[in-house]
Design an enzyme around this catalytic site. Sequence first.
Site, PDB file in Angstrom:
ATOM      1  N   SER A  54      -9.791 -24.658  28.099  1.00 16.29           N
ATOM      2  CA  SER A  54      -8.374 -24.989  28.258  1.00 16.29           C
ATOM      3  C   SER A  54      -7.693 -25.088  26.907  1.00 16.29           C
ATOM      4  CB  SER A  54      -8.225 -26.304  29.022  1.00 16.29           C
ATOM      5  OG  SER A  54      -9.021 -27.287  28.428  1.00 16.29           O
ATOM      6  N   ARG A  55      -6.375 -25.031  26.964  1.00 17.02           N
ATOM      7  CA  ARG A  55      -5.572 -25.320  25.782  1.00 17.02           C
ATOM      8  C   ARG A  55      -5.307 -26.820  25.749  1.00 17.02           C
ATOM      9  NH1 ARG A  55      -3.480 -20.797  23.396  1.00 17.02           N
ATOM     10  NH2 ARG A  55      -3.168 -18.957  24.693  1.00 17.02           N
TER      11      ARG A  55
ATOM     12  N   ILE B  72      -3.506 -30.165  26.105  1.00 16.25           N
ATOM     13  CA  ILE B  72      -2.341 -30.719  26.801  1.00 16.25           C
ATOM     14  C   ILE B  72      -1.819 -31.879  25.968  1.00 16.25           C
ATOM     15  CG2 ILE B  72      -1.478 -31.788  28.904  1.00 16.25           C
ATOM     16  CD1 ILE B  72      -3.567 -30.275  30.456  1.00 16.25           C
TER      17      ILE B  72
ATOM     18  N   SER C 148      -4.092 -33.230  23.577  1.00 13.85           N
ATOM     19  CA  SER C 148      -4.949 -33.294  22.386  1.00 13.85           C
ATOM     20  C   SER C 148      -4.366 -32.442  21.266  1.00 13.85           C
ATOM     21  CB  SER C 148      -6.359 -32.821  22.746  1.00 13.85           C
ATOM     22  OG  SER C 148      -6.400 -31.417  22.835  1.00 13.85           O
TER      23      SER C 148
ATOM     24  N   THR D  47     -10.363 -25.956  23.207  1.00 13.87           N
ATOM     25  CA  THR D  47     -11.273 -24.904  22.757  1.00 13.87           C
ATOM     26  C   THR D  47     -10.573 -23.541  22.746  1.00 13.87           C
ATOM     27  OG1 THR D  47     -13.246 -26.090  23.447  1.00 13.87           O
ATOM     28  CG2 THR D  47     -13.436 -23.716  23.315  1.00 13.87           C
TER      29      THR D  47
ATOM     30  N   ASP E 270      -5.859 -39.374  35.789  1.00 13.65           N
ATOM     31  CA  ASP E 270      -6.796 -38.292  36.072  1.00 13.65           C
ATOM     32  C   ASP E 270      -7.793 -38.854  37.083  1.00 13.65           C
ATOM     33  OD1 ASP E 270      -8.251 -36.014  36.057  1.00 13.65           O
ATOM     34  OD2 ASP E 270      -8.949 -36.148  33.986  1.00 13.65           O
TER      35      ASP E 270
ATOM     36  N   SER F 182     -12.093 -30.459  39.840  1.00 12.48           N
ATOM     37  CA  SER F 182     -11.503 -29.466  38.948  1.00 12.48           C
ATOM     38  C   SER F 182     -12.569 -28.868  38.026  1.00 12.48           C
ATOM     39  CB  SER F 182     -10.349 -30.118  38.177  1.00 12.48           C
ATOM     40  OG  SER F 182     -10.474 -29.942  36.800  1.00 12.48           O
TER      41      SER F 182
ATOM     42  N   LYS G  99     -12.330 -40.670  27.046  1.00 13.61           N
ATOM     43  CA  LYS G  99     -11.918 -40.875  28.436  1.00 13.61           C
ATOM     44  C   LYS G  99     -12.802 -41.879  29.155  1.00 13.61           C
ATOM     45  CE  LYS G  99      -9.339 -36.990  30.266  1.00 13.61           C
ATOM     46  NZ  LYS G  99      -9.379 -35.860  31.183  1.00 13.61           N
TER      47      LYS G  99
END
Lengths: 505, 505
Positions: free
Chosen positions: A195-196, A198, A200, A204, A257, A265, A289
Amino acid sequence: MKFRVKLIPVRMDRSSAIMSQEDAEELGVLVGDRVKLVFGKKSVIADVQIATGLIERGEIGICRTITDYLEIEDGGEVELYPVSKPASVEYIRKKMDGHKLTKEEIFAIIKDIVNNALNEIELSAFVLSDYFHGMDFDEIEWTTRAMIDTGETLTFERGIVVDKHSIGGVPGNKISLLIVPIIAASGLLIPKTASRAITSASGTADTMEVLANVSLSVDEIKEITERVGGVIAWGGATNIAPADDKIIRVEYPLSIDPKPQLLASVMAKKGAIGAKHVVIDIPVGAGSKVPTVEKGRELANDFVELGRRLGLNVTCVLTYGGQPVGRTVGPALEAWEALKALENAKPPRSLVEKALGVAGTLLEMAGITVNGIEHARKILESGKALEKFREIVEAQGGDPNIKSDDVPIGDKTYQFTSPIDGAIAHVDNKRIVKVARAAGAPKDKGAGIMLHKKGGQHVKVGDPLFTIYAEKEWKLDRAVELAMREPPVVVSGMVLEKYPSYRYI
Amino acid sequence: MKFRVKLIPVRMDRSSAIMSQEDAEELGVLVGDRVKLVFGKKSVIADVQIATGLIERGEIGICRTITDYLEIEDGGEVELYPVSKPASVEYIRKKMDGHKLTKEEIFAIIKDIVNNALNEIELSAFVLSDYFHGMDFDEIEWTTRAMIDTGETLTFERGIVVDKHSIGGVPGNKISLLIVPIIAASGLLIPKTASRAITSASGTADTMEVLANVSLSVDEIKEITERVGGVIAWGGATNIAPADDKIIRVEYPLSIDPKPQLLASVMAKKGAIGAKHVVIDIPVGAGSKVPTVEKGRELANDFVELGRRLGLNVTCVLTYGGQPVGRTVGPALEAWEALKALENAKPPRSLVEKALGVAGTLLEMAGITVNGIEHARKILESGKALEKFREIVEAQGGDPNIKSDDVPIGDKTYQFTSPIDGAIAHVDNKRIVKVARAAGAPKDKGAGIMLHKKGGQHVKVGDPLFTIYAEKEWKLDRAVELAMREPPVVVSGMVLEKYPSYRYI
């Protein structure tokens, strides 16, 4: 009723039909009710919105996404009538009241989420119900399967497919850039979708994008994986488990979350690419988290059980998430550091050992070796991982001759030094991310932070603590100012603020 | 950053700033984040929306509500920067996690709701948290006070102000049209604000609008009440407790009405008009909002306690809500029936006795009499209530000489008769409303249903059961078709449906 189309010249995801108050009353609909717009043989469902003043009676304001789909022009005539809510709204009500959903109900909800058939209020109600009531394992399994089935999937003709996932929250976690080439060099397949960022400083996908193209289609991911053994692609460019992105849009504004969504997910993405063995990296510690080891174990058990139900072999590793992994945070800095590690050029242990631990576990699970870490270390230290990484970069359209020192880093820098003699008491994950983002990450690839000292190390007055990198002067200033107000690296005994006026000493 | 304004030619309640994906990344914002738009000395906060294709880099799409406020033209240049969420979003998060809110936190949330500073996801989270976790009495009291303080209030120089409120859910509940003139004729003040139908066939404001203007300002309500003793106005035209309308917009799509919101919303309106004595009518029964007497008592206790905290003297009356009040449902039919009752022209007992019960309770609470019902009955039977009602109608711009038989009723009708000998087993509130709405109510004032028989009464084959009234032929057809499929009045022993094909026998 017939309406004259008034084109609103934008494209939006959710379909709205904007009408006058009088027409809404005539139709007997309220804001948020659904209407069906029919033109020729095509039709679309839209949400009623009321606009005063500029939409006249008999007019319907719709955006270009709808007019293009219906193939109607501004001023054209559509037939419009009220339709009831989709059945999934009833199922969401059921979940709101704490009842268990059936497989069919969950599939209906996920399908409607993917098709944009639910409005934000309804989608919020679904996500919040999961947050408040949780889901049992049947529901989580069905949600995962529904997320897989409502998107694209990958199948490989030959080879063993493995994958890894890191639960977010710890900055600088660029381990995939080491793990993917190690695994691919071992002969296993690892079609990694990432993912890009959000919230952070770099996902990666953002980090890999410094070196290669990450917007790959599912077909390209398959082709490259079959050819060179691995890929690091941006999941958002594919249609793999597309429900996830829509759900995140509601979770993000509320900073939640819910665990059922997290489990579903992650595992939907692993299931959709046909992974057989999966390692889940669960960073544990303040500012990540998962705050405690106990919570980490609980989550690990849940992942293993969900894997069992889906036919995936899952191992979870609890890792230290109390401070950044390695010394760099930000896309280019992280790509630089990952390349240093692949080049065996004095990389930080926290990065290399973690990557080897995860890669080694995958190698053991797939039956390649009984001593995974040492096997992985050999692949890394022999230079085979670097060689494989360059193949992957080339396959993704990047420069195969890239060296760590060629990676362009932001040229505007500011170094913070220790105000006193002492030891590093705390490196604050959240503040590190805030400062790196203020400096421009992840949009400005060269922006970020390099840590010169990490938790527990001794420092003397004037020793460098960390350096902020930026591409633009004003963003550097903003980040420096923030880091002075909220120091991300704390030396024990250091005065942090002074009242009435505060400043960094 | 500077942006060029692209005017989106509509007006919307919530402020959106529509930009390109690239600009959003440059600013470091995501969909749903807030930005501040500054032009000259004015500024406005808007939600980020992304539109692909038609908004170019450097452009910001904003609707006319914003451009008018900022006094900027299409093509003008605004300064735009990200701002953080309002503090109230943190408080909503706190409530989501089940913690009790402070008075200041609740005031901040309600204020932001009134100012449209929360988006739909955040507002949904607040309402759903109340639904899931409830509120304690402190929180309910603070919510009520916050709702009062964020809107307009009324104060009267002289006289005792009383009011009544009926919990919704039972059709045909036109008792306010009897109670207000009875109370006003007794010398008390009753500035009644009423609602329009949301999901019902007619709100009291819709019914009164058949006879007079109901869109009155707070000043007009005060002036008329001081002059003639009472008024029946539409609350939505005032700015009394405006948070309520915004909260309803989220409750409606989810068909929920959390008890804390219900209590606060009702009592805020009573507190805002300065009522001293209040009767809450709680209809109990299948198909009404409160299904059992036990639930009704619980709710009654809550209203009394909240009243005590706010300094309002509250009495709750539990009434029968298992079938419609009186024989008519729909604005004009209900106005007609209320006038019949005021004219003492053989009105249904279920209507008159209920109205006298509520009015009598108010008279006793205010110390006018010790036998409220008989006092109220005298005012009604003497014609003084009719006389007072005509004064009120005239003060609200209606015809003071109106007679029941002058009320225009829809001229398209269809009568349903009993298919068998038997007794009325069930009059279904929800089906009655559905059919009346299909016939055009509340928008078409003349549309609705008249019941010829009610629960328990005996009928013979061919006896009239009910008549549907409509203003338009196609709406009558739609309503008749619906009533055949889902009979709102059931005679015991009657065949309801036949499979495979069904039809009304």
